[in-house]
Design a protein around this motif. Structure first.
Motif, PDB file in Angstrom:
ATOM      1  N   LEU A  18      -6.392  -4.587   6.923  1.00  0.00           N
ATOM      2  CA  LEU A  18      -5.742  -5.997   6.386  1.00  0.00           C
ATOM      3  C   LEU A  18      -4.971  -6.554   7.466  1.00  0.00           C
ATOM      4  CD1 LEU A  18      -4.399  -4.802   2.523  1.00  0.00           C
ATOM      5  CD2 LEU A  18      -6.257  -6.314   3.468  1.00  0.00           C
ATOM      6  N   GLY A  19      -4.313  -5.794   8.405  1.00  0.00           N
ATOM      7  CA  GLY A  19      -3.400  -7.087   9.165  1.00  0.00           C
ATOM      8  C   GLY A  19      -4.927  -7.555  10.117  1.00  0.00           C
ATOM      9  N   HIS A  20      -5.480  -6.625  10.521  1.00  0.00           N
ATOM     10  CA  HIS A  20      -6.581  -7.104  11.129  1.00  0.00           C
ATOM     11  C   HIS A  20      -7.410  -8.000  10.864  1.00  0.00           C
ATOM     12  CE1 HIS A  20      -9.353  -5.962  15.201  1.00  0.00           C
ATOM     13  NE2 HIS A  20     -10.424  -5.451  13.789  1.00  0.00           N
ATOM     14  N   ALA A  21      -7.226  -7.729   9.455  1.00  0.00           N
ATOM     15  CA  ALA A  21      -8.712  -8.852   9.189  1.00  0.00           C
ATOM     16  C   ALA A  21      -7.967 -10.199   8.060  1.00  0.00           C
ATOM     17  CB  ALA A  21      -8.781  -8.176   7.354  1.00  0.00           C
ATOM     18  N   GLY A  22      -6.343 -10.174   8.873  1.00  0.00           N
ATOM     19  CA  GLY A  22      -5.979 -11.176   8.991  1.00  0.00           C
ATOM     20  C   GLY A  22      -4.778 -11.785   7.597  1.00  0.00           C
ATOM     21  N   ILE A  23      -4.984 -10.494   6.764  1.00  0.00           N
ATOM     22  CA  ILE A  23      -4.279 -11.094   5.633  1.00  0.00           C
ATOM     23  C   ILE A  23      -3.042 -10.617   5.811  1.00  0.00           C
ATOM     24  CG2 ILE A  23      -3.662  -9.746   3.448  1.00  0.00           C
ATOM     25  CD1 ILE A  23      -7.138 -11.185   3.960  1.00  0.00           C
ATOM     26  N   ASP A  24      -2.037 -11.902   5.672  1.00  0.00           N
ATOM     27  CA  ASP A  24      -0.460 -11.305   6.009  1.00  0.00           C
ATOM     28  C   ASP A  24       0.029 -11.438   4.811  1.00  0.00           C
ATOM     29  OD1 ASP A  24      -0.884 -13.131   8.838  1.00  0.00           O
ATOM     30  OD2 ASP A  24      -0.944 -14.433   7.047  1.00  0.00           O
ATOM     31  N   HIS A  25       1.593 -10.308   4.870  1.00  0.00           N
ATOM     32  CA  HIS A  25       2.468  -9.993   3.677  1.00  0.00           C
ATOM     33  C   HIS A  25       2.231  -8.633   3.702  1.00  0.00           C
ATOM     34  CE1 HIS A  25       4.586 -14.237   3.961  1.00  0.00           C
ATOM     35  NE2 HIS A  25       3.077 -14.242   3.833  1.00  0.00           N
ATOM     36  N   VAL A  26       1.493  -7.588   4.325  1.00  0.00           N
ATOM     37  CA  VAL A  26       1.244  -6.516   3.871  1.00  0.00           C
ATOM     38  C   VAL A  26       2.119  -5.757   4.618  1.00  0.00           C
ATOM     39  CG1 VAL A  26      -0.676  -4.085   3.980  1.00  0.00           C
ATOM     40  CG2 VAL A  26      -1.452  -7.165   4.675  1.00  0.00           C
ATOM     41  N   TYR A  27       3.007  -4.893   3.101  1.00  0.00           N
ATOM     42  CA  TYR A  27       4.107  -3.877   3.386  1.00  0.00           C
ATOM     43  C   TYR A  27       3.448  -1.933   2.911  1.00  0.00           C
ATOM     44  CZ  TYR A  27       6.475  -7.823   3.625  1.00  0.00           C
ATOM     45  OH  TYR A  27       6.934  -9.712   3.514  1.00  0.00           O
ATOM     46  N   LEU A  28       4.229  -1.382   3.395  1.00  0.00           N
ATOM     47  CA  LEU A  28       4.202   0.129   3.151  1.00  0.00           C
ATOM     48  C   LEU A  28       5.025  -0.088   2.285  1.00  0.00           C
ATOM     49  CD1 LEU A  28       2.571   2.024   6.499  1.00  0.00           C
ATOM     50  CD2 LEU A  28       1.494   1.529   4.550  1.00  0.00           C
ATOM     51  N   LEU A  29       5.045   1.093   0.954  1.00  0.00           N
ATOM     52  CA  LEU A  29       6.142   1.691   0.279  1.00  0.00           C
ATOM     53  C   LEU A  29       6.436   2.622   1.238  1.00  0.00           C
ATOM     54  CD1 LEU A  29       7.768   1.273  -2.574  1.00  0.00           C
ATOM     55  CD2 LEU A  29       5.542   2.408  -3.353  1.00  0.00           C
ATOM     56  N   ASP A  30       7.449   2.689   1.925  1.00  0.00           N
ATOM     57  CA  ASP A  30       8.310   3.666   1.902  1.00  0.00           C
ATOM     58  C   ASP A  30       8.944   4.845   1.018  1.00  0.00           C
ATOM     59  OD1 ASP A  30       9.411   4.459   4.352  1.00  0.00           O
ATOM     60  OD2 ASP A  30      11.457   3.490   4.379  1.00  0.00           O
ATOM     61  N   GLY A  31       8.564   5.892   1.707  1.00  0.00           N
ATOM     62  CA  GLY A  31       8.425   7.090   0.945  1.00  0.00           C
ATOM     63  C   GLY A  31       7.511   7.113  -0.060  1.00  0.00           C
ATOM     64  N   GLY A  32       6.533   6.381  -0.383  1.00  0.00           N
ATOM     65  CA  GLY A  32       4.771   6.189  -0.608  1.00  0.00           C
ATOM     66  C   GLY A  32       5.883   6.861  -2.545  1.00  0.00           C
ATOM     67  N   LEU A  33       4.310   7.824  -2.859  1.00  0.00           N
ATOM     68  CA  LEU A  33       4.812   7.654  -4.424  1.00  0.00           C
ATOM     69  C   LEU A  33       5.821   8.889  -4.565  1.00  0.00           C
ATOM     70  CD1 LEU A  33       3.134   7.114  -7.473  1.00  0.00           C
ATOM     71  CD2 LEU A  33       1.530   9.577  -6.795  1.00  0.00           C
ATOM     72  N   ALA A  57       0.916  -1.023  -0.255  1.00  0.00           N
ATOM     73  CA  ALA A  57      -0.422   0.212   0.353  1.00  0.00           C
ATOM     74  C   ALA A  57       0.555   1.472  -0.086  1.00  0.00           C
ATOM     75  CB  ALA A  57      -0.707   0.006   1.177  1.00  0.00           C
ATOM     76  N   TYR A  58       0.312   2.553  -0.678  1.00  0.00           N
ATOM     77  CA  TYR A  58       1.455   3.555  -0.743  1.00  0.00           C
ATOM     78  C   TYR A  58       0.235   4.715  -0.791  1.00  0.00           C
ATOM     79  CZ  TYR A  58       0.298   4.031  -5.464  1.00  0.00           C
ATOM     80  OH  TYR A  58      -0.460   4.018  -6.988  1.00  0.00           O
ATOM     81  N   ASP A  59       0.962   6.027  -0.607  1.00  0.00           N
ATOM     82  CA  ASP A  59      -0.160   7.194  -1.052  1.00  0.00           C
ATOM     83  C   ASP A  59       1.284   7.771  -1.646  1.00  0.00           C
ATOM     84  OD1 ASP A  59       0.921   8.230   1.407  1.00  0.00           O
ATOM     85  OD2 ASP A  59      -1.032   7.001   2.626  1.00  0.00           O
ATOM     86  N   ASP A  60       0.282   9.520  -1.192  1.00  0.00           N
ATOM     87  CA  ASP A  60       1.740  10.522  -1.238  1.00  0.00           C
ATOM     88  C   ASP A  60       1.120  11.755  -0.408  1.00  0.00           C
ATOM     89  OD1 ASP A  60       3.432  11.460  -3.358  1.00  0.00           O
ATOM     90  OD2 ASP A  60       1.384  12.501  -4.516  1.00  0.00           O
ATOM     91  N   ALA A  61       1.782  11.023   0.846  1.00  0.00           N
ATOM     92  CA  ALA A  61       1.342  11.221   1.981  1.00  0.00           C
ATOM     93  C   ALA A  61       2.538  10.905   3.472  1.00  0.00           C
ATOM     94  CB  ALA A  61       0.070  12.077   2.230  1.00  0.00           C
ATOM     95  N   GLY A  62       3.652  10.408   2.917  1.00  0.00           N
ATOM     96  CA  GLY A  62       4.288   9.222   3.772  1.00  0.00           C
ATOM     97  C   GLY A  62       3.648   8.749   4.284  1.00  0.00           C
ATOM     98  N   ALA A  63       2.554   8.115   3.960  1.00  0.00           N
ATOM     99  CA  ALA A  63       1.537   6.227   3.704  1.00  0.00           C
ATOM    100  C   ALA A  63       0.919   7.135   5.468  1.00  0.00           C
ATOM    101  CB  ALA A  63       2.780   5.496   4.907  1.00  0.00           C
ATOM    102  N   THR A  64       0.388   8.275   5.573  1.00  0.00           N
ATOM    103  CA  THR A  64      -0.369   8.378   6.127  1.00  0.00           C
ATOM    104  C   THR A  64      -1.657   7.888   6.325  1.00  0.00           C
ATOM    105  OG1 THR A  64      -0.523  10.686   5.754  1.00  0.00           O
ATOM    106  CG2 THR A  64       0.829  10.261   7.410  1.00  0.00           C
ATOM    107  N   ALA A  65      -2.206   7.487   4.960  1.00  0.00           N
ATOM    108  CA  ALA A  65      -3.802   7.181   4.458  1.00  0.00           C
ATOM    109  C   ALA A  65      -3.304   5.847   4.202  1.00  0.00           C
ATOM    110  CB  ALA A  65      -3.899   7.611   3.768  1.00  0.00           C
ATOM    111  N   ALA A  66      -1.796   5.352   3.542  1.00  0.00           N
ATOM    112  CA  ALA A  66      -2.046   3.969   3.687  1.00  0.00           C
ATOM    113  C   ALA A  66      -1.908   3.563   4.646  1.00  0.00           C
ATOM    114  CB  ALA A  66      -0.439   3.540   2.410  1.00  0.00           C
ATOM    115  N   ALA A  67      -1.115   3.642   6.069  1.00  0.00           N
ATOM    116  CA  ALA A  67      -1.299   2.892   6.594  1.00  0.00           C
ATOM    117  C   ALA A  67      -2.733   2.255   7.049  1.00  0.00           C
ATOM    118  CB  ALA A  67      -0.472   4.227   7.828  1.00  0.00           C
ATOM    119  N   ARG A  68      -3.748   3.268   7.390  1.00  0.00           N
ATOM    120  CA  ARG A  68      -5.061   2.945   6.985  1.00  0.00           C
ATOM    121  C   ARG A  68      -5.126   1.382   7.119  1.00  0.00           C
ATOM    122  NH1 ARG A  68     -10.116   4.201  11.302  1.00  0.00           N
ATOM    123  NH2 ARG A  68     -11.867   3.344  10.217  1.00  0.00           N
ATOM    124  N   ALA A  69      -4.926   1.243   5.364  1.00  0.00           N
ATOM    125  CA  ALA A  69      -4.954  -0.354   4.893  1.00  0.00           C
ATOM    126  C   ALA A  69      -4.268  -1.701   4.921  1.00  0.00           C
ATOM    127  CB  ALA A  69      -5.109  -0.215   2.853  1.00  0.00           C
TER     128      ALA A  69
END
Length: 281
Positions: free
Chosen positions: A107-122, A91-103
């Motif tokens: 996803l982690g809360h829902a039991g989906i493994d292997h979820v990452y944030l793109l460091d630095g985003g777009l 997951a990524y956004d264009d604001a330092g992952a401040t929105a992507a972190a919600r996804a």
């Protein structure tokens, strides 16, 4: 737990054909044009995620501005994004992952493994001079099954009775009650510690190194094995704080309703000032 993936690591995965679902979570408070920004340019292969309708549900003001979505609704969204069991999700956004972190958090809360944030985003993708795609991308329907409960949460009563460290991830001026641009009352939950999300990031919108984040949170009273909960305005950037805590080696619970829920409950007291020295009923 690994939270981040770099642009270089993502570049290595994509040409190799490894199953990777890219989620573009373009959202900033006060800017309702996330989809427009996505259509104008996104990482090739990414599908757009609408924070307001897919990463949040609907409720009364007392539930907050972005309550968690219903489990069945979130599963439908996850499948629309093309996520299958076992996929790697970035997951990524264009604001330092401040929105992507919600996804990432949901996803982690829902039991989906292997979820990452793109460091630095777009911004990091652009800085690497990599191509962008325009228009809408459609994914083949996925088969992932979600079950909420893999990550800890607290409700309003739990936040009120919290005996560990309660971090307020909003900007300092909102914590102190000097301004409140969105919610009905200004201030913070009595006893909460100010920990603005922006201080998790370096100047290039990448996360600070783990050691620096660990020192930051330790200075705020977070300790190994201690109980930590986080809130923000509406439960979005608090997820970013939880990601930073995990990078630093700590775990924390999310108060999804956050300040938007608390401030809509007149029976709850409000504190103002730098240290919560003034409490109003």
């Amino acid at each position: 737990m690994t939270v981040l993936i770099s642009v270089a690591e993502l570049q290595q995965r994509l040409p190799a054909g490894a199953r990777t679902v890219l989620l573009d979570v373009r959202w900033v408070l006060g800017d309702p044009h996330g989809r427009r920004h996505y259509l104008a340019g996104h990482i090739p292969g990414a599908v757009f995620v609408d924070l307001g309708t897919e990463l949040a549900g609907h409720g009364e003001p007392r539930d907050g501005r972005h309550p968690l979505p219903a489990e069945a609704d979130f599963q439908a969204s996850v499948r629309r994004w093309g996520i299958n069991a076992g996929d790697t999700v970035v997951a990524y956004d264009d604001a330092g992952a401040t929105a992507a972190a919600r996804a990432w958090w949901l996803l982690g809360h829902a039991g989906i493994d292997h979820v990452y944030l793109l460091d630095g985003g777009l911004a990091a993708w652009r800085a690497a001079h990599l191509a962008l795609a325009q228009g809408e991308e459609q994914a083949e329907t996925g088969d992932a099954v979600v079950h909420f409960g893999a990550r800890a949460t607290v409700d309003t009563d739990g936040a009120a009775d919290w005996t560990g460290i309660l971090l307020d991830a909003r900007a300092g001026e909102r914590y102190r009650g000097e301004t409140e641009p969105v919610d009905p009352r200004a201030g913070h939950i009595p006893g909460a510690v100010s920990a603005p999300t922006a201080q998790n990031l370096a100047a290039d919108a990448t996360f600070l190194p783990a050691a620096e984040l660990r020192a930051r949170f330790a200075a705020l009273g977070v300790a190994e094995g201690g109980e930590v909960a986080v809130y923000c305005g509406s439960g979005v950037t608090a997820a970013h704080q939880i990601a930073a805590l995990e990078i630093a080696g700590f775990t924390a619970a999310l108060y999804p309703g956050s300040w938007s829920a608390w401030s809509n409950r007149p029976e709850r007291p409000v504190a103002t000032g730098a240290g919560g020295d003034r409490v109003e009923p």
